[in-house]
Each structure stands twice: as structure tokens, then as C-alpha cells.
Design a protein around this motif. Structure first.
Motif, PDB file in Angstrom:
ATOM      1  N   ILE A   6      -7.756  -1.013   4.412  1.00 16.04           N
ATOM      2  CA  ILE A   6      -6.787  -0.002   4.828  1.00 16.04           C
ATOM      3  C   ILE A   6      -5.925  -0.513   5.980  1.00 16.04           C
ATOM      4  CG2 ILE A   6      -8.199   1.322   6.460  1.00 16.04           C
ATOM      5  CD1 ILE A   6      -6.933   3.859   5.146  1.00 16.04           C
ATOM      6  N   ALA A   7      -6.498  -1.327   6.847  1.00 12.11           N
ATOM      7  CA  ALA A   7      -5.714  -1.897   7.943  1.00 12.11           C
ATOM      8  C   ALA A   7      -4.610  -2.809   7.405  1.00 12.11           C
ATOM      9  CB  ALA A   7      -6.623  -2.668   8.901  1.00 12.11           C
ATOM     10  N   VAL A   8      -4.934  -3.625   6.431  1.00  9.20           N
ATOM     11  CA  VAL A   8      -3.934  -4.519   5.831  1.00  9.20           C
ATOM     12  C   VAL A   8      -2.862  -3.705   5.118  1.00  9.20           C
ATOM     13  CG1 VAL A   8      -3.566  -6.266   4.046  1.00  9.20           C
ATOM     14  CG2 VAL A   8      -5.488  -6.496   5.629  1.00  9.20           C
ATOM     15  N   LYS A   9      -3.253  -2.721   4.331  1.00 15.11           N
ATOM     16  CA  LYS A   9      -2.281  -1.870   3.626  1.00 15.11           C
ATOM     17  C   LYS A   9      -1.355  -1.176   4.619  1.00 15.11           C
ATOM     18  CE  LYS A   9      -3.554  -1.692  -0.846  1.00 15.11           C
ATOM     19  NZ  LYS A   9      -2.725  -1.916  -1.984  1.00 15.11           N
ATOM     20  N   ALA A  10      -1.923  -0.637   5.675  1.00 14.32           N
ATOM     21  CA  ALA A  10      -1.121   0.061   6.685  1.00 14.32           C
ATOM     22  C   ALA A  10      -0.146  -0.900   7.360  1.00 14.32           C
ATOM     23  CB  ALA A  10      -2.034   0.727   7.708  1.00 14.32           C
ATOM     24  N   ALA A  11      -0.626  -2.076   7.732  1.00 21.13           N
ATOM     25  CA  ALA A  11       0.243  -3.061   8.394  1.00 21.13           C
ATOM     26  C   ALA A  11       1.386  -3.477   7.479  1.00 21.13           C
ATOM     27  CB  ALA A  11      -0.573  -4.273   8.826  1.00 21.13           C
ATOM     28  N   LEU A  12       1.101  -3.688   6.211  1.00 20.26           N
ATOM     29  CA  LEU A  12       2.155  -4.076   5.266  1.00 20.26           C
ATOM     30  C   LEU A  12       3.176  -2.957   5.099  1.00 20.26           C
ATOM     31  CD1 LEU A  12       0.015  -5.908   2.561  1.00 20.26           C
ATOM     32  CD2 LEU A  12       1.675  -6.946   4.128  1.00 20.26           C
ATOM     33  N   GLN A  13       2.720  -1.713   5.055  1.00 23.70           N
ATOM     34  CA  GLN A  13       3.641  -0.592   4.896  1.00 23.70           C
ATOM     35  C   GLN A  13       4.486  -0.351   6.144  1.00 23.70           C
ATOM     36  OE1 GLN A  13       1.487   2.897   3.687  1.00 23.70           O
ATOM     37  NE2 GLN A  13       1.145   2.131   1.625  1.00 23.70           N
ATOM     38  N   MET A  14       3.937  -0.629   7.308  1.00 26.60           N
ATOM     39  CA  MET A  14       4.624  -0.333   8.570  1.00 26.60           C
ATOM     40  C   MET A  14       5.446  -1.488   9.107  1.00 26.60           C
ATOM     41  SD  MET A  14       1.708   1.651  10.683  1.00 26.60           S
ATOM     42  CE  MET A  14       0.497   2.612   9.826  1.00 26.60           C
ATOM     43  N   GLN A  15       5.311  -2.673   8.542  1.00 23.25           N
ATOM     44  CA  GLN A  15       5.947  -3.838   9.156  1.00 23.25           C
ATOM     45  C   GLN A  15       7.454  -3.711   9.286  1.00 23.25           C
ATOM     46  OE1 GLN A  15       4.964  -7.377   7.015  1.00 23.25           O
ATOM     47  NE2 GLN A  15       5.856  -6.677   5.106  1.00 23.25           N
ATOM     48  N   ALA A  16       8.102  -2.981   8.405  1.00 21.82           N
ATOM     49  CA  ALA A  16       9.558  -2.810   8.495  1.00 21.82           C
ATOM     50  C   ALA A  16       9.961  -1.973   9.710  1.00 21.82           C
ATOM     51  CB  ALA A  16      10.088  -2.165   7.222  1.00 21.82           C
ATOM     52  N   GLU A  17       9.029  -1.245  10.286  1.00 16.67           N
ATOM     53  CA  GLU A  17       9.301  -0.397  11.447  1.00 16.67           C
ATOM     54  C   GLU A  17       9.242  -1.162  12.768  1.00 16.67           C
ATOM     55  OE1 GLU A  17      10.171   2.810  11.122  1.00 16.67           O
ATOM     56  OE2 GLU A  17       9.971   2.626   8.945  1.00 16.67           O
ATOM     57  N   PHE A  18       8.813  -2.423  12.697  1.00 14.39           N
ATOM     58  CA  PHE A  18       8.601  -3.197  13.916  1.00 14.39           C
ATOM     59  C   PHE A  18       9.292  -4.546  13.816  1.00 14.39           C
ATOM     60  CE2 PHE A  18       5.097  -0.254  13.476  1.00 14.39           C
ATOM     61  CZ  PHE A  18       4.998   0.291  14.737  1.00 14.39           C
ATOM     62  N   LYS A  19       9.672  -5.092  14.951  1.00 16.78           N
ATOM     63  CA  LYS A  19      10.283  -6.417  14.984  1.00 16.78           C
ATOM     64  C   LYS A  19       9.240  -7.501  14.731  1.00 16.78           C
ATOM     65  CE  LYS A  19      13.901  -5.029  18.127  1.00 16.78           C
ATOM     66  NZ  LYS A  19      14.421  -5.119  19.479  1.00 16.78           N
TER      67      LYS A  19
END
Length: 105
Positions: free
Chosen positions: A37-50
Motif C-alpha cells: 500500500i505504501a508503494v501504491k500510494a507513493a506512485l499515485q501521489m508522486q505527481a503532487e510533489f517535486k
């Protein structure tokens, strides 16, 4: 497999992106999918961060080595020479400065 975790992913999105939560933990017994779930969340959120930095703590290095590696990653991005402070306290202070600067910009 990744079953029935949409609600959990939505909650993580709410905390991290919408509420700008600074710290959260994924806790539970071994084998229940915390890393997945941590990997899925990071992949989904990466566009929100530099910058997104992922570091598994399985076979984790010492805190000193972990801080040194994160500083070596962040310092050149800031245009700073990667001259790493000597003490653990100095490394923590510098890392927090970089993280605060990145979050504010």
C-alpha cells in the motif's frame, strides 16, 4: 494481490495531499500488505510533489548512514555542495531545513 484497499489509499491521499500531514505510520503484523500500500500510494501521489524519495527500512542502515544518503541526494538538487555535517544532530537539522524548504516552495 491488492484487494479492497481503495478506502485506505483514499485515506492516505487525504492525509498526505489534502491535509498535508507531515508524518504518518503504516503499522501492522508482518505480511498484511503495508509495503504494497505504501508503494501504491507513493506512485499515485508522486505527481503532487517535486521529489519523492522511497527507502525501504528492511535491512536498514544506521540512522547516521540513512541521513547521510538522504543529504547526498537532496543537497545537489538545492545547488549545494554535498559537504555532509559531522554530527547526527547537524545532519538532522540540515535535513529538516531541506524538507521544510521543499514543502514550502
Amino acid at each position: 494481490m491488492f484487494y479492497d484497499r481503495k478506502t485506505k489509499l483514499a485515506q492516505l491521499w487525504q492525509w498526505v495531499v489534502a491535509q498535508r500531514c507531515r508524518v504518518f505510520g503504516l503499522l501492522g503484523i508482518e505480511g498484511i500488505g503495508k509495503s504494497t500500500i505504501a508503494v501504491k500510494a507513493a506512485l499515485q501521489m508522486q505527481a503532487e510533489f517535486k521529489i519523492v524519495v522511497w527507502r525501504s527500512l528492511a535491512n536498514a542502515p544506521s540512522l547516521d548512514k540513512l541521513l547521510t544518503s538522504r543529504l547526498k541526494f537532496l543537497m545537489p538538487i538545492q545547488g549545494d555542495d554535498p559537504i555532509i555535517p559531522a554530527t547526527l544532530d547537524e545532519k538532522l537539522v540540515l535535513l529538516m531545513q531541506y524538507l521544510r524548504w521543499r514543502r514550502a516552495s
